[in-house]
Write a protein that holds these residues in place. Sequence first.
Motif, short mmCIF file in Angstrom:
data_model
loop_
_atom_site.label_atom_id
_atom_site.label_comp_id
_atom_site.label_asym_id
_atom_site.label_seq_id
_atom_site.Cartn_x
_atom_site.Cartn_y
_atom_site.Cartn_z
N UNK A 59 11.39 -26.78 -45.15
CA UNK A 59 10.05 -26.85 -44.54
C UNK A 59 10.24 -27.02 -43.04
N UNK A 60 9.71 -26.09 -42.28
CA UNK A 60 9.99 -26.06 -40.83
C UNK A 60 9.17 -27.07 -40.03
N UNK A 143 0.62 -34.74 -45.26
CA UNK A 143 -0.24 -35.54 -46.14
C UNK A 143 0.23 -35.53 -47.59
N UNK A 144 1.24 -34.72 -47.90
CA UNK A 144 1.71 -34.59 -49.28
C UNK A 144 2.78 -35.62 -49.61
N UNK A 145 2.91 -35.94 -50.90
CA UNK A 145 3.97 -36.85 -51.34
C UNK A 145 5.32 -36.12 -51.29
N UNK A 146 6.40 -36.89 -51.45
CA UNK A 146 7.74 -36.28 -51.43
C UNK A 146 7.91 -35.25 -52.53
N UNK A 147 7.39 -35.55 -53.72
CA UNK A 147 7.48 -34.60 -54.82
C UNK A 147 6.69 -33.33 -54.56
N UNK A 148 5.50 -33.48 -53.96
CA UNK A 148 4.66 -32.31 -53.63
C UNK A 148 5.33 -31.45 -52.56
N UNK A 149 5.96 -32.10 -51.58
CA UNK A 149 6.67 -31.34 -50.53
C UNK A 149 7.81 -30.53 -51.13
N UNK A 174 12.88 -37.72 -55.43
CA UNK A 174 11.66 -37.31 -56.13
C UNK A 174 11.51 -38.13 -57.40
N UNK A 175 10.27 -38.27 -57.87
CA UNK A 175 10.01 -39.17 -58.98
C UNK A 175 10.34 -38.53 -60.32
N UNK A 176 10.32 -39.36 -61.37
CA UNK A 176 10.79 -38.93 -62.70
C UNK A 176 9.97 -37.76 -63.23
N UNK A 177 8.64 -37.82 -63.10
CA UNK A 177 7.81 -36.74 -63.66
C UNK A 177 8.08 -35.42 -62.94
N UNK A 178 8.34 -35.49 -61.61
CA UNK A 178 8.66 -34.26 -60.86
C UNK A 178 10.03 -33.72 -61.26
N UNK A 179 10.99 -34.63 -61.50
CA UNK A 179 12.32 -34.20 -61.95
C UNK A 179 12.20 -33.48 -63.30
N UNK A 180 11.41 -34.03 -64.21
CA UNK A 180 11.25 -33.41 -65.52
C UNK A 180 10.56 -32.05 -65.40
N UNK A 181 9.57 -31.99 -64.51
CA UNK A 181 8.93 -30.69 -64.25
C UNK A 181 9.94 -29.69 -63.71
N UNK A 341 7.55 -44.86 -61.88
CA UNK A 341 6.25 -44.21 -61.67
C UNK A 341 6.36 -43.16 -60.60
N UNK A 342 5.30 -42.37 -60.45
CA UNK A 342 5.31 -41.28 -59.47
C UNK A 342 5.34 -41.83 -58.05
#
Length: 512
Positions: A59-60, A143-149, A174-181, A341-342
């Motif tokens: 991400x630039x 404005x996004x979370x680390x997982x969203x970025x 990144x959080x557990x739910x993002x890792x699983x995704x 948690x996320x």
Amino acid sequence: VVNSGEKVALIGNNGAGKTTLFKLILGTEEPTLVPKEDKVGGIAILNGTTIGYLDQNCITNIEHTVEEELLLVFEKQIKMEKEMLDLTSLMEKEPNDNSLMEKYNNLLVNYEKNRGYTYKNEIKEYLSRFNFDDSYLDRKIASLSGGERMKIAFIKILLFKYNILLLDEPTNHIDVSTIEWLENFLKTYDGTILFISHDRYFLSSLATKIIELENHKITSYNMTYDNYLLAKKQNYETLLKQAAKEDEQIEKYRRFIEFYMPKPRLASRAHDREKKLAKLEANKTEVPTEENRKIKFKIKGSNLKSKQLIRFYNVVVGYDKPLCPMFNFTLYGQDRLAIVGDNGIGKTTLVKSIIGEIKLYSGSIKHLRDIKVGYIKQNDYVFLNDTDAISYLRSRYPSKLDSELRANLGRFLFKGEDIFKSTGLMSNGEKMRLTLCACAMSDYDVLVLDEPTNHLDMVTKECLIDALRDYGGCIIFVSHDRYFINELATHVLYLTPTLSLFIEGNYEDLKF
């Protein structure tokens, strides 16, 4: 060799050369000259192969909106659109100029061939596949979370349609739910993936081939990670037996030579054994060390088993509003609590409230006895001065002798000149080891750890798990590392915007 469609895990301890190998593939570093052979190796990449590298620089500009960042992929198409618009204006002014029409038609064919009519829909399609709606197009990346970025970065490199993806520690931060995704997404991805990871669950779920860097050698295993662990263990045991047989034979040859060499009539037989001994020693089986960088350390702590330590009463975390629902529980000595948690749900906020750094939104956290709390915060790698390892420990423990400081540093792999290595030149893994070393020298009743395994290789992580298991006090830790949680946790606090769940068990017990 990495073949088309494979999902290849590049594994090895910190410093083995994994990221360097990525840089060689990308051409940002050159291979090293081998002094004895006076030659340089090379990396052959099939013509037309394109390689995408997911790292923190993908991400630039976090001040861009999501749409602005993703449109950077299509700068060529946007440039063609402008050229076509300019040509249209010129043709209106000069309708009889056939060269303008020919130029426009050629540009139009090229535009169509390069996804000119589809790229805007592709952006929306990928956003949808990654569970973003169109409203995210106008959101600033800041404005996004680390997982969203991380998801936006993935969308960006996928839009480039590279043949090969290089992923360096994609599950870090990144959080557990993002890792699983991420696991589920990459398992169905039809491109080639070469990735570096110290996340055992992620490796087990994704890898179809393992390339191991160990002891300055590369070994390829055409199998899953779980099968690799079995094969490596079996291979080690086989080599160990073979080496033992060779040692036995070497000893026999030496005894024979020692006994018969002084006897003139039998000296020729002794010389024959000498030749056999030299050949056997030259080709002796090399046994790899199972864990060649094992750290042996002990974290001091009071044994307060079954003693009540901290009570959480009607606790709600948040700032201007609650981040998750209220919860109640009591921690005892030798409890190991994982806070899961996320990102953005309040895990680090809760940790800061536990150590008294910030106030709770409501409720109370009460110490039920006089306890000493040790805290390692997330990515706590910023040292006040550019110091070295032993000077840092001296500043923390001025009354301790240098011999004791050196001994403790040695347990964390700081040996010889390493103890004078500048913290500014240390890797994040080395900085984390130094931070853990300082923590291990104090006597705490409760340890509070925020993402303690970030940047640690698997050997160091296993050693940390062993040390924390043996620790006599209570541990409260935030982690997204499912293996670490499973190996250590006796209780889990699972936080979501609609649920705060406290259970006895580990990560596996959360699955419902």
